[in-house]
Design a protein around this motif. Structure first.
Motif, PDB file in Angstrom:
ATOM      1  N   ALA A   1       2.474   3.312 -11.049  1.00  0.00           N
ATOM      2  CA  ALA A   1       3.079   1.977 -11.117  1.00  0.00           C
ATOM      3  C   ALA A   1       3.151   1.515 -12.574  1.00  0.00           C
ATOM      4  O   ALA A   1       4.175   0.983 -13.022  1.00  0.00           O
TER       5      ALA A   1
ATOM      6  N   PRO B   1       0.858  -1.193   0.000  1.00  0.00           N
ATOM      7  CA  PRO B   1       0.000   0.000   0.000  1.00  0.00           C
ATOM      8  C   PRO B   1       0.887   1.234   0.000  1.00  0.00           C
ATOM      9  O   PRO B   1       1.834   1.300   0.770  1.00  0.00           O
ATOM     10  N   GLY B   2       0.612   2.160  -0.878  1.00  0.00           N
ATOM     11  CA  GLY B   2       1.432   3.373  -0.914  1.00  0.00           C
ATOM     12  C   GLY B   2       1.222   4.108  -2.207  1.00  0.00           C
ATOM     13  O   GLY B   2       0.257   3.863  -2.927  1.00  0.00           O
TER      14      GLY B   2
ATOM     15  N   LYS C   1      -1.656   4.399 -11.795  1.00  0.00           N
ATOM     16  CA  LYS C   1      -1.097   5.057 -12.981  1.00  0.00           C
ATOM     17  C   LYS C   1       0.431   5.125 -12.891  1.00  0.00           C
ATOM     18  O   LYS C   1       1.133   4.814 -13.845  1.00  0.00           O
TER      19      LYS C   1
ATOM     20  N   GLU D   1       1.587  12.865 -13.276  1.00  0.00           N
ATOM     21  CA  GLU D   1       0.822  14.036 -12.798  1.00  0.00           C
ATOM     22  C   GLU D   1       0.788  15.119 -13.880  1.00  0.00           C
ATOM     23  O   GLU D   1       0.898  16.313 -13.600  1.00  0.00           O
TER      24      GLU D   1
ATOM     25  N   ARG E   1      -7.241   8.820  -8.325  1.00  0.00           N
ATOM     26  CA  ARG E   1      -6.131   8.610  -7.398  1.00  0.00           C
ATOM     27  C   ARG E   1      -6.076   7.139  -6.965  1.00  0.00           C
ATOM     28  O   ARG E   1      -7.121   6.537  -6.687  1.00  0.00           O
TER      29      ARG E   1
HETATM   30  N1  LIG Z   1      -2.196  -3.211 -11.426  1.00  0.00           N
HETATM   31  C1  LIG Z   1      -2.083  -3.241 -10.103  1.00  0.00           C
HETATM   32  N2  LIG Z   1      -2.406  -4.342  -9.398  1.00  0.00           N
HETATM   33  C2  LIG Z   1      -2.294  -4.337  -8.060  1.00  0.00           C
HETATM   34  N3  LIG Z   1      -1.871  -3.305  -7.331  1.00  0.00           N
HETATM   35  C3  LIG Z   1      -1.521  -2.187  -7.960  1.00  0.00           C
HETATM   36  C4  LIG Z   1      -1.620  -2.088  -9.371  1.00  0.00           C
HETATM   37  N4  LIG Z   1      -1.212  -0.869  -9.749  1.00  0.00           N
HETATM   38  C5  LIG Z   1      -0.876  -0.210  -8.623  1.00  0.00           C
HETATM   39  N5  LIG Z   1      -1.064  -0.980  -7.540  1.00  0.00           N
HETATM   40  C6  LIG Z   1      -0.889  -0.553  -6.141  1.00  0.00           C
HETATM   41  O1  LIG Z   1      -1.880   0.464  -5.938  1.00  0.00           O
HETATM   42  C7  LIG Z   1      -1.375   1.565  -5.192  1.00  0.00           C
HETATM   43  C8  LIG Z   1      -1.519   2.850  -5.986  1.00  0.00           C
HETATM   44  O2  LIG Z   1      -0.660   2.838  -7.110  1.00  0.00           O
HETATM   45  P1  LIG Z   1      -0.127   4.177  -7.799  1.00  0.00           P
HETATM   46  O3  LIG Z   1       0.532   5.033  -6.790  1.00  0.00           O
HETATM   47  O4  LIG Z   1       0.625   3.761  -8.982  1.00  0.00           O
HETATM   48  O5  LIG Z   1      -1.515   4.857  -8.206  1.00  0.00           O
HETATM   49  P2  LIG Z   1      -1.754   6.233  -8.924  1.00  0.00           P
HETATM   50  O6  LIG Z   1      -2.875   6.044  -9.852  1.00  0.00           O
HETATM   51  O7  LIG Z   1      -0.476   6.751  -9.470  1.00  0.00           O
HETATM   52  O8  LIG Z   1      -2.219   7.162  -7.725  1.00  0.00           O
HETATM   53  P3  LIG Z   1      -2.109   8.770  -7.608  1.00  0.00           P
HETATM   54  O9  LIG Z   1      -3.116   9.353  -8.568  1.00  0.00           O
HETATM   55  O10 LIG Z   1      -2.473   9.069  -6.183  1.00  0.00           O
HETATM   56  O11 LIG Z   1      -0.708   9.146  -7.935  1.00  0.00           O
HETATM   57  C9  LIG Z   1       0.056   1.181  -4.823  1.00  0.00           C
HETATM   58  O12 LIG Z   1      -0.012   0.666  -3.512  1.00  0.00           O
HETATM   59  C10 LIG Z   1       0.444   0.120  -5.846  1.00  0.00           C
HETATM   60  O13 LIG Z   1       1.385  -0.788  -5.303  1.00  0.00           O
END
Ligand SMILES: Nc1ncnc2c1ncn2[C@@H]1O[C@H](COP(=O)(O)OP(=O)(O)OP(=O)(O)O)[C@@H](O)[C@H]1O
Ligand SMILES: [Mg+2]
Length: 384
Positions: A57, A10-11, A55, A171, A51
């Motif tokens: 990852a 989670p993070g 994205k 972003e 959020r």
């Molecule tokens: N395809 C996936 N399957 C499982 N877990 C995932 C997947 N993609 C991301 N995660 C997990 O979900 C969480 C959020 O991922 P991430 O930070 O990449 O999201 P984000 O869309 O960039 O969020 P934000 O808009 O806040 O930046 C993290 O804990 C990550 O490890």
């Protein structure tokens, strides 16, 4: 279970132990890389979503793939603070230099690399980044021309290698308008000139409209992909696979409970998975463990993910947020909110600026995080 072996992540931006449900985007990018080897060039890619959907990852995964195939890559995380524009310019210049160093070493380039370096050093990107007090020595038009020139020069470097230049922008909705325009113009030119150049952007759901506002042709420059919640199968795998690798197993009904509670959202899956590992005394994980994990996970979200937004809203802004939540709709019309439209204009603008809500289409409003409405419903009314 042993906390040291907890496999969940989670993070923010943390690479999940198992990147599930993103085959479509990964395959599309694989194709891009394969076609670049044959000097066939396609459009860039834009990944947009709420959020915590994954994205960052995914963007990092795509960048690793590109690097693995010898691409010249640059990573940029847009800052939209007061000093944002300067930082973004500086980050781009730095990223271009780092990418050049790696690329030059990999292909043992000498003079050609030096020439590109002096172009980057002398550009408005580097000038804007010299110091806090440095005057903006060049204009937005200079940025536009400089980036085009740099992209052209790097294209000449990478093309003979069957490689490409890719700028990965996270972003991206927060990138300053000058840089957005400059990247779009360069991407547009690249298509016409056959330059191996790609912008791969990630951002909130309003990103496509931010790009379209900058240049109307933006809609034709990219493959747009909405990054959403995972489907049932992918969500199950996202929980099941990492546990299995560490010797943990779910009773199927326990797995169903977590999948339902997370509603397919990657961040919630990681949070609930981590909680499950923490609360379960042993494997296999039971429905009682799942109930405890959901409680722990929800508390965790209510203490971090949601308040980090709620706490930044003023009392008046919270009333506006509650009015959105009260509609029970994903994207209610602003005119339908139980709050005077003329009085709420400034709050709406401030909340968009804070990244808590966005306008998915003209006259509508929506939360940027999944589950925000339910969180607000859990807060005492006198808190708003
Ligand atoms: N395809 C996936 N399957 C499982 N877990 C995932 C997947 N993609 C991301 N995660 C997990 O979900 C969480 C959020 O991922 P991430 O930070 O990449 O999201 P984000 O869309 O960039 O969020 P934000 O808009 O806040 O930046 C993290 O804990 C990550 O490890
Ligand atoms: Mg992110």
């Amino acid at each position: 279970m042993d906390p040291a072996l907890n496999p969940y992540t989670p993070g923010s931006g943390l690479m999940p132990p198992s990147l599930q449900g993103r085959d479509r985007e990964i395959d599309a990018f694989d194709r891009l890389v394969a076609r670049a080897k044959a000097r066939h060039y396609d459009r860039g890619m834009i990944l947009s979503g709420l959020r915590g959907v994954g994205k960052t990852a995914l963007l990092n995964h795509l960048r690793n793939h590109a690097e693995h195939h010898g691409w010249y890559t640059v990573r940029l995380e847009a800052q939209d603070s007061a000093a944002g524009a300067r930082l973004n310019h500086k980050q781009l210049a730095l990223g271009l230099r780092t990418g050049l160093r790696k690329f030059s070493r990999k292909y043992a380039l000498k003079q050609a690399g030096e020439n590109v370096l002096s172009l980057i050093e002398g550009s408005s990107l580097s000038v804007a980044g010299v110091s806090m007090s440095a005057p903006q020595a060049k204009s937005p038009e200079d940025t536009l021309i400089d980036i085009e020139e740099i992209v052209e020069a790097i294209s000449e470097l990478v093309k003979p290698k069957g490689s490409a230049l890719a700028v990965f922008v996270d972003e991206m909705q927060g990138l300053d308008p000058d840089l957005i325009a400059a990247l779009l113009v360069a991407q547009h030119r690249a298509g016409q000139e056959g330059w191996p150049f790609y912008v791969i952007g990630a951002g909130l759901p309003n990103l496509p409209s931010v790009l379209a506002e900058s240049r109307s042709y933006a809609e034709r420059l990219f493959l747009f992909s909405t990054i959403g919640p995972l489907d049932q199968g992918a969500a199950r795998n996202a929980l099941d696979d990492p546990a299995a690798k560490m010797g943990g197993h779910f009773d199927p009904p326990a797995l169903d409970m977590l999948v339902d509670a997370a509603d397919g959202y990657p961040y919630f899956l990681q949070e609930f998975g981590a909680a499950m590992w923490e609360v379960a005394p042993a494997s296999p994980f039971t429905t009682a463990d799942a109930a405890a994990a959901i409680e722990t996970g929800t508390t965790q979200l209510d203490q971090g993910f949601f308040p980090s937004r709620w706490d930044r809203a003023t009392p008046a802004e919270r009333r506006y947020l509650r009015a959105i939540a009260d509609t029970g709709e994903q994207a209610p019309k602003t005119a339908s909110l139980s709050i005077s439209q003329s009085a709420s204009g400034p709050f709406r603008a401030a909340l968009i600026k804070k990244g808590i809500v966005y306008s998915p289409e003209h006259g509508r409003i929506s939360f940027t995080v999944p589950g925000m409405a339910a969180f607000i419903a859990r807060q005492p009314v006198n808190d708003a």
